[in-house]
Design a protein around this motif. Structure first.
Motif, short mmCIF file in Angstrom:
data_model
loop_
_atom_site.label_atom_id
_atom_site.label_comp_id
_atom_site.label_asym_id
_atom_site.label_seq_id
_atom_site.Cartn_x
_atom_site.Cartn_y
_atom_site.Cartn_z
N VAL A 222 0.84 -1.21 0.00
CA VAL A 222 0.00 0.00 0.00
C VAL A 222 0.87 1.26 0.00
O VAL A 222 0.65 2.20 -0.78
CB VAL A 222 -0.95 0.01 1.23
CG1 VAL A 222 -1.69 1.33 1.34
CG2 VAL A 222 -1.92 -1.15 1.15
N LEU A 223 1.91 1.26 0.85
CA LEU A 223 2.76 2.45 0.94
C LEU A 223 3.44 2.76 -0.39
O LEU A 223 3.50 3.91 -0.82
CB LEU A 223 3.83 2.25 2.02
CG LEU A 223 3.32 2.45 3.45
CD1 LEU A 223 4.32 1.90 4.46
CD2 LEU A 223 3.07 3.92 3.72
N LEU A 224 3.96 1.74 -1.05
CA LEU A 224 4.65 1.98 -2.32
C LEU A 224 3.67 2.49 -3.38
O LEU A 224 3.99 3.38 -4.16
CB LEU A 224 5.36 0.71 -2.81
CG LEU A 224 6.52 0.19 -1.94
CD1 LEU A 224 7.28 -0.91 -2.66
CD2 LEU A 224 7.50 1.27 -1.51
N ILE A 225 2.45 1.95 -3.39
CA ILE A 225 1.44 2.43 -4.36
C ILE A 225 1.12 3.90 -4.10
O ILE A 225 1.04 4.71 -5.02
CB ILE A 225 0.16 1.55 -4.29
CG1 ILE A 225 0.44 0.16 -4.85
CG2 ILE A 225 -1.00 2.23 -5.03
CD1 ILE A 225 -0.70 -0.83 -4.71
N LEU A 226 0.97 4.26 -2.82
CA LEU A 226 0.62 5.65 -2.50
C LEU A 226 1.71 6.63 -2.92
O LEU A 226 1.44 7.79 -3.16
CB LEU A 226 0.38 5.81 -0.99
CG LEU A 226 -0.84 5.09 -0.41
CD1 LEU A 226 -0.95 5.37 1.07
CD2 LEU A 226 -2.12 5.52 -1.11
N GLY A 388 9.11 3.52 -3.95
CA GLY A 388 7.73 3.74 -4.39
C GLY A 388 7.65 4.67 -5.58
O GLY A 388 6.89 4.45 -6.51
N ARG A 389 8.43 5.75 -5.57
CA ARG A 389 8.32 6.79 -6.60
C ARG A 389 8.95 6.37 -7.94
O ARG A 389 8.68 6.97 -8.98
CB ARG A 389 8.93 8.10 -6.07
CG ARG A 389 8.81 9.33 -6.95
CD ARG A 389 7.39 9.68 -7.37
NE ARG A 389 6.43 9.81 -6.30
CZ ARG A 389 6.16 10.91 -5.60
NH1 ARG A 389 6.82 12.01 -5.88
NH2 ARG A 389 5.25 10.92 -4.65
N LEU A 390 9.78 5.32 -7.91
CA LEU A 390 10.51 4.94 -9.12
C LEU A 390 9.63 4.79 -10.38
O LEU A 390 9.94 5.38 -11.42
CB LEU A 390 11.34 3.67 -8.87
CG LEU A 390 12.15 3.19 -10.07
CD1 LEU A 390 13.21 4.21 -10.46
CD2 LEU A 390 12.80 1.84 -9.77
N PRO A 391 8.51 4.02 -10.32
CA PRO A 391 7.72 3.90 -11.56
C PRO A 391 7.18 5.23 -12.05
O PRO A 391 7.08 5.45 -13.27
CB PRO A 391 6.57 2.94 -11.18
CG PRO A 391 6.56 2.91 -9.69
CD PRO A 391 7.96 3.21 -9.23
N GLY A 392 6.85 6.13 -11.13
CA GLY A 392 6.37 7.46 -11.53
C GLY A 392 7.46 8.23 -12.24
O GLY A 392 7.23 8.83 -13.30
N TRP A 393 8.66 8.23 -11.68
CA TRP A 393 9.77 8.93 -12.33
C TRP A 393 10.00 8.37 -13.74
O TRP A 393 10.20 9.11 -14.69
CB TRP A 393 11.06 8.77 -11.52
CG TRP A 393 11.13 9.55 -10.25
CD1 TRP A 393 10.51 10.75 -9.97
CD2 TRP A 393 11.89 9.22 -9.07
NE1 TRP A 393 10.85 11.16 -8.70
CE2 TRP A 393 11.68 10.25 -8.13
CE3 TRP A 393 12.72 8.15 -8.72
CZ2 TRP A 393 12.28 10.24 -6.86
CZ3 TRP A 393 13.31 8.14 -7.46
CH2 TRP A 393 13.09 9.17 -6.55
#
Ligand code: CMC
Length: 428
Positions: A222-226, A388-393
């Motif tokens: 959940v934390l990584l998705i958020l 967590g932010r890696l896929p967004g970046w």
């Protein structure tokens, strides 16, 4: 007829196109402003400036809405896995079962890092902050894969770099933790899924049996998705601006990790726990700390409060707060720091200073408490944010490259000295 904005300058009138987003967001397109008028716009901190048109994440700070590719964060946090969300962000659609299996298999193939990379760890001091190590080593990955230096390669080649990054970041993060502990490195266990494998590399020891606690793995999911994306924030803008110079993906992500490290951004999760511990050790006088936060002559700020775009509530904090209660309950943890956090939230939320400025607990206020409960050491909190932010970046970098966006290069209003002649040193 399409909407325009009228600008009056020096007795002349200019028509500027208005851009409307798919959620009816409005912007004034000033791309031709300087060429037309000689003027630029000034917006310190880019508080009113859109740097791009993006189809990845929608955020409405007033209403507390966050959606990845149209899907509400609440649904994704409840029902999806982190890798499914990663696929969604990067490739723009939810994967089919077959696509997800292939994606996972490809990532599993690349979880190991080159043995030579271990040598870097022998040079880092035990007290090296893991964010410094992570940023350096992600940049270092580019030296092991020189073919990745060109960002404009066929999709398959770019995908390989993307999958390598997703696979190796947890390995490097866990290695930096083991290095700090002076414990032996645990190699990836590819029988485990992405999150279980990370927990294994962090907490398993070669001499002991290790079982992943599903409560811990679910909470981490959940934390990584958020944290997976948050449109044009400081670190994401950094990734896009570094990438816009056609620098490779590894080094663009390394720059994002550096930007995330700061306590006003991702580093706030570490700063929150440190602040709560300090308040506890100081006797728990919350009024005193609230007063300090309100005092303009005191640099202290309530860490974990306030957000550039959320002015009513941070939807991620809402989900995390609930997850926090669940995790502490399931793990049977009574944390006095959590009691301080809850009281601080209550006091701050009823204080006119915080109400008037729209300062509410943000995602970092509660995430540190969960990480602490999951046994993750304080200095690793921001590393967790980076995972967590890696896929967004990656998604934002990919979008920027695919759209052929120009190099990022803001202008300035010069306020320094006018032209003057050089004075020889003896005449000064
Ligand atoms: N404690 C006390 N006062 C604050 C705080 C705070 N945490 N945050 C903002 N203010 C005040 C600030 O002094 C200013 O007051 P005034 O109008 O009287 O001068 C007003 O609120 C507006 O603040 P700002 O600094 O202009 O707002 P910003 O949008 O530039 O900064 C922020 C946003 C997140 C950097 C800031 O709220 C802050 O420093 N918060 C603490 C650090 C933190 O928790 N950061 C994590 C953000 S969430 C994770 C992420 O996505 O990065």
């Amino acid at each position: 007829m399409s909407e325009t904005a009228k600008l009056e300058l020096d007795g002349k009138s200019y028509e500027l196109p208005v851009v409307t987003g798919s959620e009816n967001e409005k912007g004034i397109d000033i791309t031709k402003l300087r060429a037309m008028s000689g003027y630029i716009t000034l917006d310190s901190g880019y508080k009113n400036t859109g740097a791009t048109e993006s189809a990845i994440t929608f955020l409405d700070g007033e209403k507390g809405i966050l959606r990845y590719r149209g899907y509400p964060i609440e649904q994704l946090a409840e029902k999806a896995t982190f890798l499914e969300v990663s696929f969604l962000l990067i490739y723009g659609k939810l994967p089919t079962r077959d696509e997800l299996t292939k994606f996972k298999e490809s990532i599993k193939k690349h979880t190991l890092v080159h043995e030579d990379m271990k040598q870097f760890f022998t040079a880092y001091p035990a007290k090296a902050h893991p964010m410094g190590i992570l940023s350096s080593l992600v940049c270092t990955l580019s030296t092991f894969y020189p073919e990745s230096l060109n960002p404009n390669r066929p999709q398959e080649a770019v995908d390989l770099t993307i999958h390598r990054l997703l696979a190796k970041l947890p390995t490097l993060a866990a290695m930096s933790y083991k290095n700090a502990m002076r414990h032996p490195t645990m190699y990836p266990n590819n029988d485990l899924d992405y999150i279980e494998n990370f927990l294994f590399m962090m907490f398993a020891m070669p001499t002991e049996e290790f079982e992943v606690d599903p409560v811990v793995a679910n909470a981490l999911n959940v934390l990584l998705i958020l944290h997976a994306d948050h449109e044009q924030n400081c670190s994401t803008s950094t990734v896009r601006i570094v990438g816009s110079s056609q620098a490779n993906l590894y080094t663009s992500i390394a720059a994002g990790i550096s930007a995330l490290w700061g306590p006003l951004h991702g580093g706030a999760n570490q700063a929150v726990i440190e602040m709560l511990e300090t308040i506890k050790q100081d006797g728990g006088d919350l009024e005193k700390w609230i007063q300090k936060a309100k005092d303009k002559d005191d640099p202290f700020r309530l860490m974990g409060f306030g957000h550039r775009v959320y002015k009513n509530f941070d939807p991620r904090a809402k989900i995390i707060k609930k997850a926090c209660d669940d995790v502490l309950g399931k793990l049977g943890i009574q944390d006095p720091v959590l009691d301080i956090a809850k009281k601080l939230e209550e006091v701050a939320l009823s204080d006119p200073y915080f109400i008037e400025r729209g300062l509410y607990p943000n995602v970092d206020f509660y995430s540190g408490i969960i990480y602490k409960a999951l046994g993750i050491p304080t200095e690793m909190f921001t590393v967790m944010f980076a995972l967590g932010r890696l896929p967004g970046w990656i998604a934002q970098w990919k979008e920027m490259i695919e759209n052929g966006e120009p190099i990022g290069r803001p202008r300035q209003i010069y306020v320094g000295a006018n032209e003057r002649n050089y004075v020889p040193i003896d005449a000064r």
